[in-house]
Design a protein around this motif. Sequence first.
Motif, PDB file in Angstrom:
ATOM      1  N   ASN A   1       7.063   7.887  10.777  1.00  0.00           N
ATOM      2  CA  ASN A   1       6.332   7.118  10.038  1.00  0.00           C
ATOM      3  C   ASN A   1       5.730   6.126  10.673  1.00  0.00           C
ATOM      4  O   ASN A   1       4.794   5.339  11.379  1.00  0.00           O
ATOM      5  N   TYR A   2       5.318   5.777   9.181  1.00  0.00           N
ATOM      6  CA  TYR A   2       3.931   4.498   8.948  1.00  0.00           C
ATOM      7  C   TYR A   2       4.986   3.110   9.179  1.00  0.00           C
ATOM      8  O   TYR A   2       3.924   2.292  10.399  1.00  0.00           O
ATOM      9  N   GLY A   3       6.100   2.816   9.129  1.00  0.00           N
ATOM     10  CA  GLY A   3       6.482   1.796  10.069  1.00  0.00           C
ATOM     11  C   GLY A   3       6.335   1.837  11.783  1.00  0.00           C
ATOM     12  O   GLY A   3       5.944   1.356  12.279  1.00  0.00           O
ATOM     13  N   SER A   4       6.664   2.472  12.185  1.00  0.00           N
ATOM     14  CA  SER A   4       5.881   2.994  13.593  1.00  0.00           C
ATOM     15  C   SER A   4       4.783   3.080  13.763  1.00  0.00           C
ATOM     16  O   SER A   4       4.729   2.398  15.086  1.00  0.00           O
TER      17      SER A   4
ATOM     18  N   ASN B   1       3.169  17.911   4.437  1.00  0.00           N
ATOM     19  CA  ASN B   1       4.354  18.138   4.625  1.00  0.00           C
ATOM     20  C   ASN B   1       4.815  16.900   5.548  1.00  0.00           C
ATOM     21  O   ASN B   1       6.239  16.317   6.145  1.00  0.00           O
ATOM     22  N   GLN B   2       3.933  16.028   5.109  1.00  0.00           N
ATOM     23  CA  GLN B   2       4.537  14.118   4.959  1.00  0.00           C
ATOM     24  C   GLN B   2       3.628  14.119   7.143  1.00  0.00           C
ATOM     25  O   GLN B   2       4.724  12.721   7.290  1.00  0.00           O
TER      26      GLN B   2
ATOM     27  N   PRO C   1      -6.124  -0.571  18.555  1.00  0.00           N
ATOM     28  CA  PRO C   1      -7.612   0.459  19.245  1.00  0.00           C
ATOM     29  C   PRO C   1      -8.449  -0.727  18.674  1.00  0.00           C
ATOM     30  O   PRO C   1      -9.172  -1.172  17.150  1.00  0.00           O
ATOM     31  N   SER C   2      -9.996   0.072  19.273  1.00  0.00           N
ATOM     32  CA  SER C   2     -11.036  -0.345  18.675  1.00  0.00           C
ATOM     33  C   SER C   2     -11.406   0.510  17.415  1.00  0.00           C
ATOM     34  O   SER C   2     -11.948   0.435  16.836  1.00  0.00           O
ATOM     35  N   SER C   3     -10.571   2.294  17.413  1.00  0.00           N
ATOM     36  CA  SER C   3     -11.124   2.834  16.484  1.00  0.00           C
ATOM     37  C   SER C   3     -10.048   3.874  16.877  1.00  0.00           C
ATOM     38  O   SER C   3      -9.439   3.947  17.352  1.00  0.00           O
ATOM     39  N   TYR C   4     -10.134   4.246  15.451  1.00  0.00           N
ATOM     40  CA  TYR C   4      -8.509   5.418  15.175  1.00  0.00           C
ATOM     41  C   TYR C   4      -9.229   6.529  13.776  1.00  0.00           C
ATOM     42  O   TYR C   4      -9.560   6.282  13.087  1.00  0.00           O
ATOM     43  N   LEU C   5      -8.620   7.715  13.902  1.00  0.00           N
ATOM     44  CA  LEU C   5      -7.932   7.971  13.031  1.00  0.00           C
ATOM     45  C   LEU C   5      -6.859   8.525  12.640  1.00  0.00           C
ATOM     46  O   LEU C   5      -5.701   9.010  13.511  1.00  0.00           O
ATOM     47  N   LEU C   6      -5.900   9.002  11.344  1.00  0.00           N
ATOM     48  CA  LEU C   6      -5.062   8.750  10.694  1.00  0.00           C
ATOM     49  C   LEU C   6      -5.118  10.310  10.021  1.00  0.00           C
ATOM     50  O   LEU C   6      -5.402  10.372   9.356  1.00  0.00           O
TER      51      LEU C   6
ATOM     52  N   MET D   1       1.228  -1.647   0.077  1.00  0.00           N
ATOM     53  CA  MET D   1       0.110   0.049  -0.010  1.00  0.00           C
ATOM     54  C   MET D   1       0.845   1.153   0.114  1.00  0.00           C
ATOM     55  O   MET D   1       0.511   2.398  -0.988  1.00  0.00           O
ATOM     56  N   LEU D   2       1.791   1.659   1.108  1.00  0.00           N
ATOM     57  CA  LEU D   2       2.277   2.388   1.163  1.00  0.00           C
ATOM     58  C   LEU D   2       3.483   2.526  -0.574  1.00  0.00           C
ATOM     59  O   LEU D   2       3.721   4.283  -0.608  1.00  0.00           O
TER      60      LEU D   2
END
Length: 219
Positions: free
Chosen positions: A143-146, A166-167, A156-161, A74-75
Motif C-alpha cells: 500500500n502507499y503507507g508501506s 486492481n489497486q 532513491p535517486s529516481s523511481y517508477l511507481l 494527496m491520497l
Amino acid sequence: MNCCFCEEYMHPLQSQFYKEIGCKIGCPTRILLETDNWLVIPTVGSLTVGYVLLVCKQHYLSLANIPWTSYREMLTLKMNVESILHKQLGLHCLTFEHGTPNPLSKGANSVDHVHIHVLPFERPIWHDIETDVPSKDIEVVANYGSLYSIWQTQLPSSYLLFQDINQKIYYIPDASNMPSQLFRKCLAPYLGEPCWDWKSEAYVDSMVHTMALFKHSFR
C-alpha cells in the motif's frame, strides 16, 4: 527557479499552458479541484478523456520528498478524483509517477515537480506493459503507507511507481536509465492514440472534455 507548474499556479496568465493552449480556448486556468496543498489539472497530452495530474502547490521533486501530512492529503484527493471519474465514465483509474527525488538524477521524469498521473482505464494493464519496462527490479508494494516507509529508510535517486486499476502497486526503485514518459509510451497504443509525447501532441479536445466532465460533476 524555472518550473512550469510553479509558474502556472502563481502566475497563470504568464504560464506556458496559457500562452500555448489556454489563451486559444479561453481558459485562464485549468484547475479542476484544489485542496490546501494540491491541485488537479487536465494534463497536456491527454491520451484519454479524464486524464488528470495531481500537482503539489509547493515545489517538491517527487512523492518521496513530501511531508507525511501532504502525502495523506494527496491520497484523499486521489480517491476523490477516482470517484468522480468512475461516476462520470464508469471506469476505474490507473495511477503512476516518474519520481526523481534527487535534482541531479532526471530518470524517466520530464518535469522536476511532483505530479501524479491519474487516468481512467477499462481493465488491468500492468502485465501487458510490463515487458516494455526495461527493468528486472520490480517490487509489489502492499500500500502507499508501506511505500512511504520505504522512502524514509532509503531515498532513491529516481523511481517508477505504477498502480493498476486492481489497486496493485508496482515499484521500480531505480529509474536512472529509463526513457522519459515511459508509462505514457507504454499506454498510448492501448488507448488508441498514435502520439505519446505531450511535447508533440497536446490532445486539446480531450483536455476540454475533461474540464467539462469535472464541471458537470459539481452541478
